[in-house]
Scaffold this motif. Structure first.
Motif, PDB file in Angstrom:
ATOM      1  N   SER A  95       0.812  -1.216   0.000  1.00  0.00           N
ATOM      2  CA  SER A  95       0.000   0.000   0.000  1.00  0.00           C
ATOM      3  C   SER A  95       0.847   1.267   0.000  1.00  0.00           C
ATOM      4  O   SER A  95       0.313   2.355   0.137  1.00  0.00           O
ATOM      5  CB  SER A  95      -0.935   0.010   1.212  1.00  0.00           C
ATOM      6  N   LYS A  96       2.174   1.124  -0.130  1.00  0.00           N
ATOM      7  CA  LYS A  96       3.046   2.279  -0.208  1.00  0.00           C
ATOM      8  C   LYS A  96       3.772   2.236  -1.534  1.00  0.00           C
ATOM      9  O   LYS A  96       4.346   1.217  -1.897  1.00  0.00           O
ATOM     10  CB  LYS A  96       4.045   2.278   0.952  1.00  0.00           C
ATOM     11  N   PRO A  97       3.784   3.280  -2.299  1.00  0.00           N
ATOM     12  CA  PRO A  97       3.155   4.569  -2.016  1.00  0.00           C
ATOM     13  C   PRO A  97       1.632   4.491  -2.100  1.00  0.00           C
ATOM     14  O   PRO A  97       1.087   3.561  -2.670  1.00  0.00           O
ATOM     15  CB  PRO A  97       3.719   5.472  -3.113  1.00  0.00           C
ATOM     16  N   LYS A  98       0.991   5.496  -1.537  1.00  0.00           N
ATOM     17  CA  LYS A  98      -0.454   5.533  -1.483  1.00  0.00           C
ATOM     18  C   LYS A  98      -1.032   5.906  -2.846  1.00  0.00           C
ATOM     19  O   LYS A  98      -0.631   6.878  -3.477  1.00  0.00           O
ATOM     20  CB  LYS A  98      -0.903   6.548  -0.433  1.00  0.00           C
ATOM     21  N   TRP A  99      -1.999   5.109  -3.302  1.00  0.00           N
ATOM     22  CA  TRP A  99      -2.701   5.390  -4.557  1.00  0.00           C
ATOM     23  C   TRP A  99      -4.112   5.871  -4.235  1.00  0.00           C
ATOM     24  O   TRP A  99      -4.765   5.364  -3.314  1.00  0.00           O
ATOM     25  CB  TRP A  99      -2.772   4.135  -5.422  1.00  0.00           C
ATOM     26  N   ILE A 100      -4.595   6.846  -5.005  1.00  0.00           N
ATOM     27  CA  ILE A 100      -5.935   7.383  -4.805  1.00  0.00           C
ATOM     28  C   ILE A 100      -6.694   7.367  -6.132  1.00  0.00           C
ATOM     29  O   ILE A 100      -6.095   7.324  -7.213  1.00  0.00           O
ATOM     30  CB  ILE A 100      -5.911   8.819  -4.230  1.00  0.00           C
ATOM     31  N   GLY A 101      -8.015   7.390  -6.045  1.00  0.00           N
ATOM     32  CA  GLY A 101      -8.864   7.460  -7.226  1.00  0.00           C
ATOM     33  C   GLY A 101      -9.598   8.794  -7.260  1.00  0.00           C
ATOM     34  O   GLY A 101     -10.057   9.291  -6.219  1.00  0.00           O
ATOM     35  N   LEU A 102      -9.699   9.390  -8.450  1.00  0.00           N
ATOM     36  CA  LEU A 102     -10.354  10.685  -8.640  1.00  0.00           C
ATOM     37  C   LEU A 102     -11.282  10.592  -9.841  1.00  0.00           C
ATOM     38  O   LEU A 102     -10.964   9.932 -10.829  1.00  0.00           O
ATOM     39  CB  LEU A 102      -9.314  11.782  -8.903  1.00  0.00           C
ATOM     40  N   LYS A 103     -12.426  11.268  -9.769  1.00  0.00           N
ATOM     41  CA  LYS A 103     -13.379  11.204 -10.877  1.00  0.00           C
ATOM     42  C   LYS A 103     -14.234  12.453 -10.936  1.00  0.00           C
ATOM     43  O   LYS A 103     -14.575  13.045  -9.908  1.00  0.00           O
ATOM     44  CB  LYS A 103     -14.271   9.974 -10.739  1.00  0.00           C
ATOM     45  N   GLY A 104     -14.583  12.873 -12.157  1.00  0.00           N
ATOM     46  CA  GLY A 104     -15.494  13.990 -12.343  1.00  0.00           C
ATOM     47  C   GLY A 104     -16.078  13.960 -13.740  1.00  0.00           C
ATOM     48  O   GLY A 104     -15.511  13.364 -14.664  1.00  0.00           O
ATOM     49  N   HIS A 105     -17.249  14.572 -13.907  1.00  0.00           N
ATOM     50  CA  HIS A 105     -17.875  14.724 -15.215  1.00  0.00           C
ATOM     51  C   HIS A 105     -17.620  16.141 -15.722  1.00  0.00           C
ATOM     52  O   HIS A 105     -17.704  17.115 -14.952  1.00  0.00           O
ATOM     53  CB  HIS A 105     -19.375  14.464 -15.133  1.00  0.00           C
ATOM     54  N   PHE A 106     -17.339  16.244 -17.020  1.00  0.00           N
ATOM     55  CA  PHE A 106     -17.032  17.532 -17.633  1.00  0.00           C
ATOM     56  C   PHE A 106     -17.760  17.661 -18.972  1.00  0.00           C
ATOM     57  O   PHE A 106     -18.170  16.661 -19.576  1.00  0.00           O
ATOM     58  CB  PHE A 106     -15.519  17.670 -17.873  1.00  0.00           C
ATOM     59  N   ALA A 107     -17.931  18.906 -19.420  1.00  0.00           N
ATOM     60  CA  ALA A 107     -18.481  19.181 -20.746  1.00  0.00           C
ATOM     61  C   ALA A 107     -17.332  19.315 -21.728  1.00  0.00           C
ATOM     62  O   ALA A 107     -16.366  20.032 -21.472  1.00  0.00           O
ATOM     63  CB  ALA A 107     -19.315  20.454 -20.724  1.00  0.00           C
ATOM     64  N   GLU A 108     -17.452  18.607 -22.862  1.00  0.00           N
ATOM     65  CA  GLU A 108     -16.461  18.699 -23.927  1.00  0.00           C
ATOM     66  C   GLU A 108     -17.193  18.703 -25.264  1.00  0.00           C
ATOM     67  O   GLU A 108     -18.135  17.921 -25.461  1.00  0.00           O
ATOM     68  CB  GLU A 108     -15.485  17.523 -23.877  1.00  0.00           C
TER      69      GLU A 108
END
Length: 365
Positions: free
Chosen positions: A163-176
């Motif tokens: 678990s090192k290094p620490k991994w994270i998840g990110l998400k978002g909706h956008f207009a394209e």
């Protein structure tokens, strides 16, 4: 006393609950959150699970599939090169905001006792099981855990994981403006970002909604804008994007060996194992493992086999049908982590031989 309690109301948990209730079992489904809601997810549903998803959805939610955007191709951006691979048969893009709510309500209408905002505090017993929640105590003959990769119920199975290094998840909706019907994967040192078009059910016509979802080391980036600047083509592409949703995050992302059952408890979806997100099979594995767990318990409900045998049958089925996906994704992850000088000849080969690229993609299915 329920026949089975399922902890976790995402695709894996609802798939298991619906499968069990259709066999005549009494089922309690517990979810700590509330629907609808966004989740960190690529929102890519591969073709091999579409028939299963169609079968799980109640009639009034059947339109979710034909209305979904088709994804017939993928593009991989790495080390300044672009690899193209057909997604054949085509996958679909479905927002978790819509998918999870549709599956939850399908479970309710199928006869599952569903409780939202019910946080599980402890589990005890070996059949029957006692589940203590923020809303009371419940008993069951069998137990399925579908509470995700990093809940208090699954942390024991990640002991010893790197678990090192620490991994994270990110998400978002956008207009394209006019996004391509493609799942685009941008790889950089310390992570990757996937981008694909998506829509929301019932939304007034809005051309160009995309989902951007990243897995990244916390020392490299902690926000989506920080991710977007990590790859030149992604930085250029994202300059005109406008946010359509608040960003959501999850951590830690921990890889460990698949653990589909333990002491008679069945684990499904990310609770059993977390697959590398870039292979695009997370939702499919969740749906399929939930169905397999439910099918394995049906003879137990009928009284023809004991619970330990049902759990071992599930493990055997999981290892035969799903573990190969995890092994392949681990090999790809190791290849991507090679030094650039070693990766370059491999990428040249893949760039010149789309057939090999398609073969590699097919091995993650």
């Amino acid at each position: 006393m329920y026949d089975v309690i399922v902890i976790g109301g995402g695709p894996a948990g609802t798939s298991a609950a619906i499968t069990c209730v259709r066999s005549g079992a009494s089922v309690l489904l517990l979810e700590r959150g509330r629907f609808p809601r966004h989740k960190v997810c690529g929102e890519f549903v591969s073709a091999e699970s579409l028939d299963l998803l169609r079968d799980l959805l109640a009639t009034q939610y059947a339109q979710l599939l034909p209305a979904a955007i088709r994804i017939p191709q993928s593009r991989i951006f790495l080390d300044g090169r672009t690899l193209h691979a057909a997604v054949d048969p085509a996958a679909v893009s479905i927002a978790r905001f819509d998918l999870d709510a549709a599956l939850w309500h399908s479970a309710q209408e199928g006869g599952v006792a569903c409780r939202q905002q019910a946080s599980v505090q402890s589990v005890s017993g070996a059949g029957p099981f006692l589940v203590k929640t923020s809303g009371g105590e419940f008993e069951s003959r069998a137990l399925i855990i579908a509470s995700g990769r990093s809940s208090n119920l699954t942390s024991a199975f990640s002991d010893g994981a790197d678990s090192k290094p620490k991994w994270i998840g990110l998400k978002g909706h956008f207009a394209e403006t006019s996004p391509p019907a493609s799942v685009d994967l941008y790889f950089f040192d310390g992570g990757y970002c996937g981008v694909q078009p998506v829509n929301l059910a019932g939304e007034v016509e809005r051309p160009g909604r995309i989902n951007a979802c990243a897995m990244v080391r916390a020392d490299v980036a902690t926000t989506l804008p920080e991710v977007f600047v990590r790859y030149p083509q992604l930085r250029q592409r994202s300059r005109g994007w406008k946010a359509l949703s608040d960003p959501v995050t999850t951590s830690p992302l921990i890889f460990h060996e698949p653990q589909p059952e333990s002491d008679g408890i069945l684990l499904v979806g990310d609770a059993a194992a977390f697959v590398d997100p870039f292979v695009g099979d997370g939702i499919s594995l969740a749906l399929r493992s939930g169905r397999m767990a439910g099918d394995s318990l049906i003879p137990f409900f009928a009284g023809t086999i004991p619970l330990p045998e049902a759990a071992l049958n599930y493990r055997a089925s999981y290892e035969q049908r799903l573990v190969p996906v995890f092994r392949t994704s681990s090999k790809i992850r190791r290849m991507l982590s090679l030094p650039r000088t070693v990766r370059t000849p491999i990428l040249r080969l893949l760039e010149k031989s789309p057939r090999i690229t398609r073969y590699v993609v097919s091995k993650t299915r």
